[in-house]
Scaffold this active site. Sequence first.
Site, short mmCIF file in Angstrom:
data_model
loop_
_atom_site.label_atom_id
_atom_site.label_comp_id
_atom_site.label_asym_id
_atom_site.label_seq_id
_atom_site.Cartn_x
_atom_site.Cartn_y
_atom_site.Cartn_z
N GLU A 54 0.83 -1.20 0.00
CA GLU A 54 0.00 0.00 0.00
C GLU A 54 0.87 1.26 0.00
OE1 GLU A 54 -3.60 1.89 2.79
OE2 GLU A 54 -2.12 0.52 3.65
N LYS A 127 -10.43 2.51 -1.39
CA LYS A 127 -10.51 1.89 -0.07
C LYS A 127 -11.81 2.27 0.63
CE LYS A 127 -7.51 1.43 4.03
NZ LYS A 127 -6.16 1.80 4.52
N CYS A 164 -5.56 -2.73 2.93
CA CYS A 164 -5.20 -2.64 4.35
C CYS A 164 -6.39 -2.81 5.28
CB CYS A 164 -4.44 -1.35 4.61
SG CYS A 164 -3.40 -1.45 6.09
#
Length: 307
Positions: A54, A127, A164
């Site tokens: 990331e 995300k 993540c």
Amino acid sequence: MPQQPEHFHHEPRLVTLAAIQMACGWDVNANIEKAEQLVRTAAARGAQIILLPELFETPYFCIEQDARHLKLARTVEDNPAVRHFSAVARELGVVLPISFFERAGLAYFNSVAILDADGSRLGIYRKSHIPNGPGYQEKSYFSPGNTGFKVWQSRHARIGVGICWDQWFPEAARAMALAGAEILLYPTAIGTEPPPALPVNSRDHWQRTQQGHAAANLMPLVAANRYGLERSQQDPEGLYIRFYGSSFIADAMGAKVAEAPEEGDAVLTASFDLEQTAAARDNWFVFRDRRPDLYGALTSLDGIVRT
């Protein structure tokens, strides 16, 4: 011996996956160069889908709240890593999900551009789950993603990509599985919780949570993390995170089949027969026996089913 029906047989459909682990400094070009070296190493080992960590273009700037870091954001068309790795993907014939800090109008997102093996961009995932805690101040920079969970048919496999904090939510993995994913990919930046929080090393919990996603959905999973000590620009002595590496690849039963150490650059690879893993899903019946009519609580914040 009686002849078996033709539909009892399957031709293997092999794919080799790779996870890249690296440290990241403030020289963007140097990070991209290092990432390319590691991608080329993975491709030379036969990898066809290669996952970088990331936000690998810079240190993890979300360690602090500082609006000056917003100047790092670029549109997907202008991002140097996306442009650079489009050519690399095309040259090597590999699929590359590229994590980047996206600017879209007046909004900012933590995004991944999916580059197919011909270098074309299949799309973007933004995300969905944005953390906010000591050392992980992402709500200062990113709006919650508005793409929903997505799956892409790449040259080598149908892939689902989370980022993540997304990896702590089983709903995200299941949504991608239901959309047809054959492999789950999670680029990551995670380490020990920084001061003044109590020292917490989430490494084992982090791995086990994702191993559960692989096992529950019966599909391979790749997690690529950074490593190294990174310090705040505002308070370099008092605020820091030690990113603990430990990137890994899990098989469709959730077992780790490749794992990096907590420190050091690493290139992990593992190969899977996607027809075999599809057969495992067919024979385990977790999708047949789902009861979505009973899962209404999952669509509410407070767990109350409203009719």
